[in-house]
Design an enzyme around this catalytic site. Structure first.
Site, short mmCIF file in Angstrom:
data_model
loop_
_atom_site.label_atom_id
_atom_site.label_comp_id
_atom_site.label_asym_id
_atom_site.label_seq_id
_atom_site.Cartn_x
_atom_site.Cartn_y
_atom_site.Cartn_z
N LYS A 202 0.85 -1.19 0.00
CA LYS A 202 0.00 0.00 0.00
C LYS A 202 0.89 1.24 0.00
O LYS A 202 1.71 1.42 0.89
CB LYS A 202 -0.90 -0.02 1.23
CG LYS A 202 -1.75 1.25 1.34
CD LYS A 202 -2.80 1.13 2.43
CE LYS A 202 -3.55 2.44 2.59
NZ LYS A 202 -4.58 2.35 3.63
N LYS A 256 -2.22 -1.47 -3.80
CA LYS A 256 -3.09 -0.29 -3.69
C LYS A 256 -2.27 0.98 -3.73
O LYS A 256 -1.28 1.04 -3.03
CB LYS A 256 -3.84 -0.38 -2.36
CG LYS A 256 -4.74 0.80 -2.06
CD LYS A 256 -5.35 0.63 -0.70
CE LYS A 256 -6.11 1.91 -0.37
NZ LYS A 256 -6.48 1.97 1.01
C1 PBG Z 1 -7.11 3.72 5.56
C2 PBG Z 1 -7.62 3.40 4.20
C3 PBG Z 1 -7.50 4.25 3.12
C4 PBG Z 1 -8.13 3.63 2.06
C5 PBG Z 1 -8.62 2.41 2.49
N1 PBG Z 1 -8.26 2.27 3.84
C6 PBG Z 1 -6.95 5.62 3.02
C7 PBG Z 1 -5.63 5.96 3.58
O1 PBG Z 1 -4.75 5.10 3.71
O2 PBG Z 1 -5.47 7.12 3.91
C8 PBG Z 1 -8.25 4.27 0.71
C9 PBG Z 1 -9.29 3.77 -0.20
C10 PBG Z 1 -9.63 4.70 -1.31
O3 PBG Z 1 -8.99 5.75 -1.53
O4 PBG Z 1 -10.58 4.37 -2.03
N2 PBG Z 1 -6.89 2.72 6.41
#
Ligand code: PBG
Length: 333
Positions: A202, A256
């Site tokens: 991520k 991601k």
């Molecule tokens: C946070 C989380 C995020 C997303 C899913 N879980 C955002 C972040 O890490 O700030 C992002 C999903 C999206 O942008 O559609 N735990």
């Protein structure tokens, strides 16, 4: 693989593109509704779908409407629904205790959905940001995001989600050691069949902006998430993270964001052969939807093309806010 082809004119690639029949016959990858995971946003109350401005067409749903969404998803052949809560600001604290409240919005939603549609798999988010007054995915002390203390909190959060009936836990926090700690705790608690889909690779991405609006974390968050989420410049590190999470007991792994990281999807699939997913995140959705609403691109075609690209890159499935729209088209409805 060594490509072999006859020189022109014996070789003409256009022969297999001549008609829809030939194109269909030689198509290498296909998108199906079974590849889709639908992320939805929850809020308290009843009978209300509150639109999210930066994600046109997506709304925060009250529990009754979330159950309806799950019924709809199942009817469309979408196998998994993934829950993200918008937490009332008065419930956000620096110790994030609402995250492991068995009666929090997510846990109530898991129970309600599993009661109404037991066939659909419910996936959750394991991270502290929706409950954190400071907006981070982990506990913060003196401006530092604490790793080991956060993992303890995430384990508590994961266990109440499993108790509520979650089928798939999605640790999205990027703390080190959380997959192993959650897996051990699940085994000890008798939750032997609860799956973990690790947000293994991520990245610290600008494409999460609309999501942070949706869960109400934008206002709270100070600074960035670069001390725990990955540097977008790195690729080998993604493989090391995936290897680590699989070794700690993840059943499935995720990359991601999605579209800007298709090279990572391909490397992960080739290296490990594990069930591999990509998250087409909020900013990717917003770009396609926004341009379509302006009439600048054909929204439907761009959506389907973007989802097919994940299959080509080796993904087994995609988390996407387009899931119900895509499923309706794929089912010819
Ligand atoms: C946070 C989380 C995020 C997303 C899913 N879980 C955002 C972040 O890490 O700030 C992002 C999903 C999206 O942008 O559609 N735990």
């Amino acid at each position: 693989m060594q490509p072999v082809y006859a020189p022109f004119p014996q070789g003409r690639f256009r022969r297999t593109r001549k008609s829809a029949a030939l194109r269909e016959l030689t198509q290498e990858n296909r998108l199906s509704t079974a590849d889709l995971i639908w992320p939805i946003f929850l809020r308290d109350g009843s009978g209300e779908a509150e639109p999210i401005k930066s994600m046109p067409g997506v709304a925060r749903l009250t529990l009754d409407l979330a159950v309806k969404a799950a019924v709809e998803a199942h009817a469309l052949g979408i196998p998994v629904i993934c829950l993200f809560p918008y937490t009332d600001p008065i419930l956000k604290t620096e110790d994030c205790r609402e995250a492991w409240n068995p009666q929090n919005l997510t846990n109530r939603a898991i129970r309600a959905i599993k009661a109404a549609v037991p066939e659909i798999a419910v996936m959750t988010d394991v991270a502290l940001d929706p409950y954190n007054a400071l907006g981070h995915d982990g506990l913060v002390r003196d401006g530092i995001i604490l790793n080991d203390e956060s993992v303890e909190a995430l384990v508590k959060m994961a266990l109440v989600q499993a108790d509520a009936g979650a089928d798939i836990l999605g640790p999205s926090d990027m703390m080190d050691g959380r997959i192993g700690a959650i897996r051990v705790a699940l085994e000890r608690a008798g939750h032997k069949d609860v799956a973990i889909l690790s947000y293994a690779a991520k990245y610290a991405s600008a494409f999460y902006g609309p999501f942070r609006d949706a869960v109400g974390a934008s206002g709270a968050l100070k600074g960035d998430k670069k001390t725990y989420q990955m540097n977008p410049a790195n690729s080998d590190e993604a493989l090391r993270l995936v290897a680590r999470d699989l070794a700690e007991g993840a059943d499935m792994v995720m990359v991601k964001p999605g579209m800007p990281y298709l090279d990572i999807c391909r490397r992960v699939k080739d290296a490990f052969g594990a069930p591999t997913f990509a998250y087409q995140v909020s900013g990717e959705y917003a770009m396609i939807k926004g341009a379509a609403l302006q009439g600048w691109i054909d929204g439907e075609k761009a959506m389907l093309e973007s989802l097919l690209a994940f299959k080509r890159a080796g993904c087994d499935g995609i988390l996407t806010y387009f899931a119900p729209d895509a499923a309706r088209i794929l089912q010819g409805q």
